[in-house]
Design a protein around this motif. Structure first.
Motif, PDB file in Angstrom:
ATOM      1  N   LYS A 176       0.833  -1.183   0.000  1.00 30.85           N
ATOM      2  CA  LYS A 176       0.000   0.000   0.000  1.00 30.85           C
ATOM      3  C   LYS A 176       0.880   1.249   0.000  1.00 30.85           C
ATOM      4  O   LYS A 176       1.951   1.266   0.606  1.00 30.85           O
ATOM      5  N   ILE A 177       0.411   2.286  -0.686  1.00 28.62           N
ATOM      6  CA  ILE A 177       1.109   3.566  -0.708  1.00 28.62           C
ATOM      7  C   ILE A 177       0.153   4.624  -0.170  1.00 28.62           C
ATOM      8  O   ILE A 177      -0.988   4.735  -0.611  1.00 28.62           O
ATOM      9  N   PHE A 178       0.635   5.391   0.825  1.00 28.94           N
ATOM     10  CA  PHE A 178      -0.162   6.427   1.455  1.00 28.94           C
ATOM     11  C   PHE A 178       0.424   7.803   1.143  1.00 28.94           C
ATOM     12  O   PHE A 178       1.650   7.978   1.160  1.00 28.94           O
ATOM     13  N   SER A 179      -0.443   8.774   0.903  1.00 28.20           N
ATOM     14  CA  SER A 179      -0.012  10.163   0.820  1.00 28.20           C
ATOM     15  C   SER A 179       0.106  10.722   2.225  1.00 28.20           C
ATOM     16  O   SER A 179      -0.741  10.451   3.097  1.00 28.20           O
ATOM     17  N   LEU A 180       1.151  11.529   2.454  1.00 21.01           N
ATOM     18  CA  LEU A 180       1.332  12.180   3.751  1.00 21.01           C
ATOM     19  C   LEU A 180       1.146  13.688   3.621  1.00 21.01           C
ATOM     20  O   LEU A 180       1.736  14.456   4.373  1.00 21.01           O
TER      21      LEU A 180
END
Length: 322
Positions: A176-180
């Motif tokens: 999974k890739i999350f925006s911060l």
């Protein structure tokens, strides 16, 4: 010689679980202690400090799993077996050989941490197991670390931050890739199926290199690294057969799928044809509120009989989607 590394030094230790290097020092999380090593001379590694953030007696002591550092702040995560609780400690490492304890906080989990990363004033901690997930702790005041967010939707095996995005690998079969962009509330922006549990990552250019349980995989993540938050009503459009010296219009609806306002800073259409028959008027930048949408009109005006193909580029917040 990268293909033939040679060992320079080693020590008789066991139970070392994580480490971080700051300058000439390595801070290492061990099962029962946190060690500080001087690595100024890599051929002569020396222990210059041992710390036990939680110690009452030999039967009541902490187990330490992850360390991370930013500036002069060291963050340690660990489990208190007697309590069945999990904690986070902060230390001042201005003098690496004499650490100064600053503060601590308790995390609402009973499972082991598997990774930790820091971005700005926030610490991101991954935990394992069915009830595991992702935790965010503010260290804006390192003497009073404060848990601000958690997501217990499933255990995470590995955690890294690259270019303001958090990469998390599950114990299942996905990355999974999350925006911060909102550092207190990571926002899921992409999910990739992987062959096995993934434990670590490295990102360079538009590629993610993933270390799994049984393999190493490479993924093209260029779409995710662009303006991922721009939703499109269509991925492509076929104008059909259009007569020469006439025009046809395509109305494309774009949507801001993020939780914050975004600025649309530019639009252009490129074509491989000698004369570009596509046009999309764009006068000036504008803001698009969270969840809002707007329309772009792309006009096609062919001047000769031929096959035409164009690419529409949408620029937003210095990122680009096509």
């Amino acid at each position: 010689d990268p293909e033939n590394p040679s060992q320079l030094d080693r020590g008789p230790f066991s139970g070392l679980e994580d480490f971080v290097i700051q300058g000439d020092y390595a801070f290492v999380a061990g099962t029962w202690q946190v060690f500080v090593f001087s690595i100024a001379d890599p051929r002569d590694i020396r222990i210059v400090g041992r710390y036990d953030p939680y110690y009452e007696d030999e039967r009541h002591r902490g187990q330490y799993h992850n360390v991370a550092a930013i500036g002069n702040i060291l963050v340690i995560s660990g489990r208190i077996p007697g309590e069945g609780s999990y904690r986070l400690w902060t230390y001042d490492i201005s003098d690496p050989e004499n650490l100064d304890s600053l503060g601590s906080c308790r995390l609402q989990t009973r499972v082991y941490s598997t990774g930790m990363a820091i971005l700005g004033n926030y610490v991101y901690i991954s935990t394992e197991g069915r009830n595991g997930g992702l935790y965010v702790v503010s260290i804006a005041n390192p003497r009073e670390p404060l848990p601000v967010w958690r997501d217990e939707s499933g255990g995470i095996a590995g955690l890294r931050i690259f270019d303001g995005r958090l990469f998390a690998g599950s114990w299942g079969r996905d990355m999974k890739i999350f925006s911060l962009d909102d550092p207190e509330r990571p926002e899921l922006i992409a999910r990739y199926d992987v062959p096995s549990s993934c434990f670590d990552f490295y990102v360079e250019d538009d590629f993610a290199y993933v270390a799994g349980r049984y393999d190493v995989s490479v993924y093209d993540i260029s779409r995710t690294l662009g303006a991922w938050y721009i939703g499109l009503s269509e991925e492509c459009h076929d104008y059909g057969n259009i007569a020469i010296d006439s025009s046809a219009e395509w109305e494309l609806v774009i949507t801001n799928r993020s939780r914050v306002r975004r600025e649309i800073t530019g639009v252009r259409v490129e074509s491989q044809n000698p004369s570009n028959p596509f046009e999309c008027p764009f006068d000036r930048s504008f803001n698009l509120e969270s969840g809002a949408d707007t329309s772009l009109v792309v006009t096609f005006s062919p001047d000769t009989t031929a096959d035409y193909e164009g690419t529409l580029f949408i620029m937003s917040d210095e990122l680009e989607m096509w």
